[in-house]
Design a protein around this motif. Structure first.
Motif, mmCIF file in Angstrom:
data_model
loop_
_atom_site.group_PDB
_atom_site.id
_atom_site.type_symbol
_atom_site.label_atom_id
_atom_site.label_comp_id
_atom_site.label_asym_id
_atom_site.label_seq_id
_atom_site.Cartn_x
_atom_site.Cartn_y
_atom_site.Cartn_z
ATOM 1 N N LEU A 441 -9.375 2.442 1.455
ATOM 2 C CA LEU A 441 -8.458 1.777 1.745
ATOM 3 C C LEU A 441 -7.430 0.805 2.687
ATOM 4 C CD1 LEU A 441 -7.369 1.928 -2.219
ATOM 5 C CD2 LEU A 441 -9.184 0.450 -1.306
ATOM 6 N N THR A 442 -7.008 1.960 3.196
ATOM 7 C CA THR A 442 -6.182 1.991 4.514
ATOM 8 C C THR A 442 -6.343 1.055 5.577
ATOM 9 O OG1 THR A 442 -4.882 4.059 4.131
ATOM 10 C CG2 THR A 442 -4.150 2.928 6.354
ATOM 11 N N VAL A 443 -7.369 1.747 5.606
ATOM 12 C CA VAL A 443 -8.682 0.510 6.914
ATOM 13 C C VAL A 443 -9.167 -0.513 6.264
ATOM 14 C CG1 VAL A 443 -10.550 0.589 7.936
ATOM 15 C CG2 VAL A 443 -9.126 3.098 7.492
ATOM 16 N N LEU A 444 -9.366 -0.752 5.217
ATOM 17 C CA LEU A 444 -9.338 -2.278 4.573
ATOM 18 C C LEU A 444 -8.228 -3.112 4.319
ATOM 19 C CD1 LEU A 444 -12.241 -1.075 1.430
ATOM 20 C CD2 LEU A 444 -13.032 -1.710 3.871
ATOM 21 N N ASN A 445 -7.057 -2.341 4.260
ATOM 22 C CA ASN A 445 -5.796 -2.930 3.729
ATOM 23 C C ASN A 445 -5.424 -3.331 5.219
ATOM 24 O OD1 ASN A 445 -4.213 -3.387 1.296
ATOM 25 N ND2 ASN A 445 -2.442 -2.647 2.855
ATOM 26 N N PHE A 446 -5.591 -2.545 6.251
ATOM 27 C CA PHE A 446 -5.772 -3.125 7.704
ATOM 28 C C PHE A 446 -6.019 -4.696 7.972
ATOM 29 C CE2 PHE A 446 -6.087 -3.108 12.153
ATOM 30 C CZ PHE A 446 -4.420 -3.126 12.945
ATOM 31 N N MET A 447 -7.175 -4.119 7.555
ATOM 32 C CA MET A 447 -8.434 -5.803 7.755
ATOM 33 C C MET A 447 -7.338 -7.018 7.375
ATOM 34 S SD MET A 447 -11.815 -4.182 7.233
ATOM 35 C CE MET A 447 -12.603 -2.228 8.938
ATOM 36 N N LEU A 448 -7.510 -6.741 5.872
ATOM 37 C CA LEU A 448 -6.515 -7.356 4.908
ATOM 38 C C LEU A 448 -4.636 -8.236 5.994
ATOM 39 C CD1 LEU A 448 -7.746 -6.524 1.640
ATOM 40 C CD2 LEU A 448 -8.424 -8.125 2.549
ATOM 41 N N TRP A 449 -4.347 -6.985 6.256
ATOM 42 C CA TRP A 449 -3.566 -8.205 6.656
ATOM 43 C C TRP A 449 -3.637 -8.468 7.691
ATOM 44 C CZ3 TRP A 449 -1.011 -1.900 6.219
ATOM 45 C CH2 TRP A 449 0.064 -1.971 5.264
ATOM 46 N N THR A 450 -4.495 -8.552 8.563
ATOM 47 C CA THR A 450 -4.238 -9.249 9.860
ATOM 48 C C THR A 450 -6.034 -10.065 9.725
ATOM 49 O OG1 THR A 450 -6.971 -8.130 10.153
ATOM 50 C CG2 THR A 450 -5.080 -6.957 10.891
ATOM 51 N N ARG A 451 -6.119 -10.854 8.349
ATOM 52 C CA ARG A 451 -6.090 -12.016 7.955
ATOM 53 C C ARG A 451 -4.734 -12.651 7.020
ATOM 54 N NH1 ARG A 451 -12.112 -12.430 8.043
ATOM 55 N NH2 ARG A 451 -11.646 -14.880 7.469
ATOM 56 N N ASN A 452 -3.992 -12.102 6.259
ATOM 57 C CA ASN A 452 -2.434 -12.189 6.140
ATOM 58 C C ASN A 452 -3.408 -12.855 4.108
ATOM 59 O OD1 ASN A 452 -0.538 -12.675 7.772
ATOM 60 N ND2 ASN A 452 -2.082 -14.905 8.145
ATOM 61 N N SER A 453 -3.895 -11.876 3.608
ATOM 62 C CA SER A 453 -4.744 -12.109 2.600
ATOM 63 C C SER A 453 -3.736 -11.700 1.537
ATOM 64 C CB SER A 453 -6.043 -11.406 2.608
ATOM 65 O OG SER A 453 -6.763 -12.188 1.820
ATOM 66 N N THR A 454 -4.062 -12.279 0.337
ATOM 67 C CA THR A 454 -3.052 -11.558 -1.028
ATOM 68 C C THR A 454 -3.674 -10.694 -1.487
ATOM 69 O OG1 THR A 454 -4.124 -12.845 -2.600
ATOM 70 C CG2 THR A 454 -2.293 -14.012 -1.525
ATOM 71 N N GLY A 455 -5.097 -10.283 -0.261
ATOM 72 C CA GLY A 455 -5.688 -8.757 -1.416
ATOM 73 C C GLY A 455 -4.787 -7.734 -0.998
ATOM 74 N N ALA A 456 -4.087 -8.045 0.084
ATOM 75 C CA ALA A 456 -3.676 -6.218 1.456
ATOM 76 C C ALA A 456 -2.225 -6.233 0.191
ATOM 77 C CB ALA A 456 -3.005 -7.366 2.279
ATOM 78 N N LEU A 457 -2.327 -5.024 0.223
ATOM 79 C CA LEU A 457 -1.173 -4.670 -0.791
ATOM 80 C C LEU A 457 0.227 -4.299 -0.355
ATOM 81 C CD1 LEU A 457 -2.950 -1.111 -1.863
ATOM 82 C CD2 LEU A 457 -2.934 -3.059 -2.928
ATOM 83 N N PRO A 458 0.930 -4.682 -0.207
ATOM 84 C CA PRO A 458 2.573 -5.322 0.121
ATOM 85 C C PRO A 458 2.848 -3.626 0.526
ATOM 86 C CG PRO A 458 2.593 -6.480 -2.038
ATOM 87 C CD PRO A 458 0.985 -5.349 -1.729
ATOM 88 N N ILE A 459 3.823 -3.830 1.258
ATOM 89 C CA ILE A 459 3.691 -2.348 2.271
ATOM 90 C C ILE A 459 4.824 -1.163 1.403
ATOM 91 C CG2 ILE A 459 6.423 -2.696 2.940
ATOM 92 C CD1 ILE A 459 3.594 -0.818 4.628
ATOM 93 N N SER A 460 5.533 -2.155 0.226
ATOM 94 C CA SER A 460 5.884 -1.547 -0.869
ATOM 95 C C SER A 460 5.091 -0.549 -1.884
ATOM 96 C CB SER A 460 7.297 -2.467 -1.429
ATOM 97 O OG SER A 460 6.806 -3.368 -2.008
#
Length: 653
Positions: A441-460
């Motif tokens: 999930l960390t790897v996938l979340n990093f990909m979503l962060w780079t795309r500014n997707s709402t699917g990316a988990l907030p850091i909090s």
């Protein structure tokens, strides 16, 4: 086994004589009635697409914003993990009042706005709007059939052209049911009895919202003339669809005017039935009969295998016990088979710590699945409760850490004969499966962060999940491990020889194990198609009653397949049955993963981009790993019980 068949039969009978909507869900929110003229606001969820599976915020596009600013709705853990971002919107309705209103005119579109709108339109992104917890529906005609969708497109590209037209006018239809309060209400008893008349009960009356539909269209308006309007001023209605030359083209320096209409229509639909329209999708009859057919066939085959197997083992035991001691000794010397591995059958397997850890995690996942599906089947997790299913699964998984720790450490004590090293086993159990999931999930979340997707988990939320893991799940697993050290280890019925027995060379052991997973996979592959469709094609999955029956059958078939394979290996004088019993049923996960790839290639052909494909493969890997641990645990525990019973029934010095 008989009790399992009876329970499955009762569930099947329950499903067969109840309608889907009565059997599979209950309303997930409290009924709310509105008075005529009362203002209700529409909310907007994340933009979604079956092309990319990357959700984005509604306000990432140049849409009209509320005057008092964008406000996020309170979301549960499941909604956040699914990428939902529910915000307020400027769309508002007066209950039971038909209106046609002006919303806003945007500033001239710049190059970035045009590029983004065109990209979202080409990727088939949908706007997901909600009123009174009901998602908006639209209907399209294809090949003479009416197809229902949730949401409406950002824009569209007509055939034969590359131009993109934006949806800027919405014709809403809100279905309402007139709710009448009680005609006469009685307060108190005896002399203090008070009656409230029918006129007084009008305060309890109102309108229930039981449907929400939209007809989207693109309308080109004069921006200079529309700039004189204020928000919510009345405008002329529009007949949709309009001619292409009168539609709003997406291009630079173009001002886009957003308007909408709302029509309230009285309906006979009652509040408890308002979700029926979303759940009764096309193909439900095919789904029903296919599942019922699969259940009956698999149950019949499993029964035959189990009965034949019981007769074979019982005959071996009966023949062996009827011999005297001298004949038994001669039989041990002359005959081959499972009787010759009596001194090695309980020898500690290789990588015993890893086996204990995987069994502990498997017990935890299996318990979570059974409890979650049970509650969902009886209506406690309806589609109206967004994110509740995923939230419940996470909470249950954490609480069942105590069971995982207990199972892992007790098996460790059984294999080692001592509690030494139980803390390491407990820590490994608490970190093995969650650790793999966290890395993926960390790897996938990093990909979503780079795309500014709402699917990316907030850091909090990311650190919040870590806190739940280490502050709740890990301590409970350690506590369960401590209880495991206090439990009595399972005593083996026979002694283990000091020198291991040589195992005859077998060429087809691996093929047997790989082939064993096909029968459990046959119990769930039809259901798997509907689950994948609900996740990746945005459809509602509501047949949890069927899923509960399939899960029970899967457990039965995994147990039987693993026992049969274990018996075959023992008859071949192969005493290394521990891992083979685990993977005999656990290999069903391999077929689930391969089927997921097949679904990606042939059913999700519209999925575009390496990020979307990586997301799909990553999530499929996590699910397949969980299935392997759960089904492998079922097979191992059943085989362990069988081997223990088999050799405790043989009297050998």
């Amino acid at each position: 086994m008989v009790e399992g068949w009876v329970f499955s039969a009762l569930l099947v009978a329950f499903l067969a004589f109840a309608t889907p909507c009565e059997s599979f869900y209950l309303p997930g929110s409290y009924m709310h009635t509105y008075q005529k003229g009362e203002v209700i606001g529409a909310k907007v969820n994340s933009l979604t697409s079956i092309e990319t599976e990357l959700p984005f915020s509604y306000y990432s596009l140049p849409y009209c914003r509320p005057k008092d600013g964008v406000k996020k709705s309170a979301e549960n853990l499941g909604e956040l993990l699914m990428g939902d971002q529910i915000d307020n919107s400027p769309y508002r309705f007066h209950v039971n009042v038909n209106e046609s209103l002006y919303l806003c005119t945007t500033n001239p579109l710049d190059e970035a706005d045009v590029k983004l709108l065109k990209q979202r339109s080409r990727d088939l992104y949908q706007v997901n709007m909600i009123v009174d917890n009901l998602p908006v529906r639209r209907f399209t005609e294809q090949n003479g059939m009416t197809i229902q969708w949730t949401g409406y497109p950002v824009g569209y590209i007509p055939e034969g052209t590359s131009d993109v037209y934006i949806i800027n006018h919405l014709k809403f239809k809100v279905l309402v049911h007139k709710y009448e309060g009680g005609k006469v209400k009685v307060l108190g008893t005896g002399e203090g009895t008070e009656f409230i008349s029918e006129a007084d009960s009008d305060a309890n009356s109102g309108y229930e919202i039981v449907g929400f539909e939209v007809v989207p269209c693109s309308v080109k308006r004069d921006p200079e003339a529309m700039s004189k309007f204020n928000t919510y001023d009345k405008v002329d209605p529009v007949n949709c669809p309009v001619e292409l030359e009168k539609s709003q083209l997406v291009r630079e320096k173009e001002k886009i005017t957003f308007t909408y209409e709302v029509e309230f229509v009285n309906s006979d639909i009652r509040w408890p039935s308002r979700w029926d329209a979303y759940l009764k999708m096309e193909g439900s009859k095919i789904h029903w009969f296919s599942i019922m057919n699969s259940l009956m066939v698999i149950l019949f085959l499993a029964g035959i295998v189990f009965v034949i197997f019981l007769r074979t083992v019982r005959r071996d035991l009966t023949r062996y016990e009827e011999l005297d001691k001298e004949a038994q000794a001669q039989m041990n010397e002359e005959l081959s088979g499972w009787k010759l591995v009596v001194g090695d059958v309980f020898r500690e397997p290789t990588s015993s710590k890893l086996l204990c850890v995987m069994i502990g995690d498997g017990v935890q996942i299996l318990g979570m699945a059974i409890v979650t599906i049970f509650f969902a089947a009886f209506g406690f997790m309806s589609p109206a409760s967004r994110g509740m299913l995923l939230t419940g699964m996470i909470v249950l998984y954490m609480l069942l850490g105590i069971v995982a720790g207990y199972a892992a450490v007790r098996l460790w004590r059984t294999l080692k004969g001592t509690s030494e090293g139980w803390r390491s086993v407990s820590w490994s159990t608490a970190c093995f499966f969650p650790g793999i999931v966290f890395i993926v999930l960390t790897v996938l979340n990093f990909m979503l962060w780079t795309r500014n997707s709402t699917g990316a988990l907030p850091i909090s939320l990311f650190f919040g999940l870590l806190s739940l893991w280490f502050c709740v799940s890990v301590p409970l697993t350690l506590l369960g491990g401590f209880f495991g050290t206090r439990a009595e280890p399972i005593e083996f019925p026979v002694r283990t020889n000091q020198i291991p027995r040589e195992i005859p060379t077998k060429k087809y052991s691996l093929l047997f194990i790989l082939g064993a997973g096909t029968l459990p996979f046959g119990t769930l592959f039809i259901e798997l198609f509907f689950i994948l469709s609900s996740i990746w094609l945005g459809r509602f999955y509501y047949v949890f009653g069927f899923l509960l029956v399939v899960l029970l059958l899967l457990i039965v078939v995994c147990a039987e397949v693993s026992v049969v394979l274990t018996y075959m290996h023992l008859c071949a004088e192969d005493w290394r049955w521990w891992w083979k019993a685990f993977f005999a049923s656990g290999t069903v996960a391999l077929y689930v993963f391969l089927y997921s790839i097949n679904y990606l290639v042939f059913d999700l052909r519209s999925l575009s981009g390496p990020v979307s494909a990586m997301l799909y493969i990553g999530y499929s890997f996590i699910v397949s790993l969980a299935i392997m641990l759960a089904t492998g645990t079922v097979g191992f525990l059943t085989s362990f019980s069988f081997v223990h019973y088999l050799f405790s029934s043989v009297k050998i010095d």
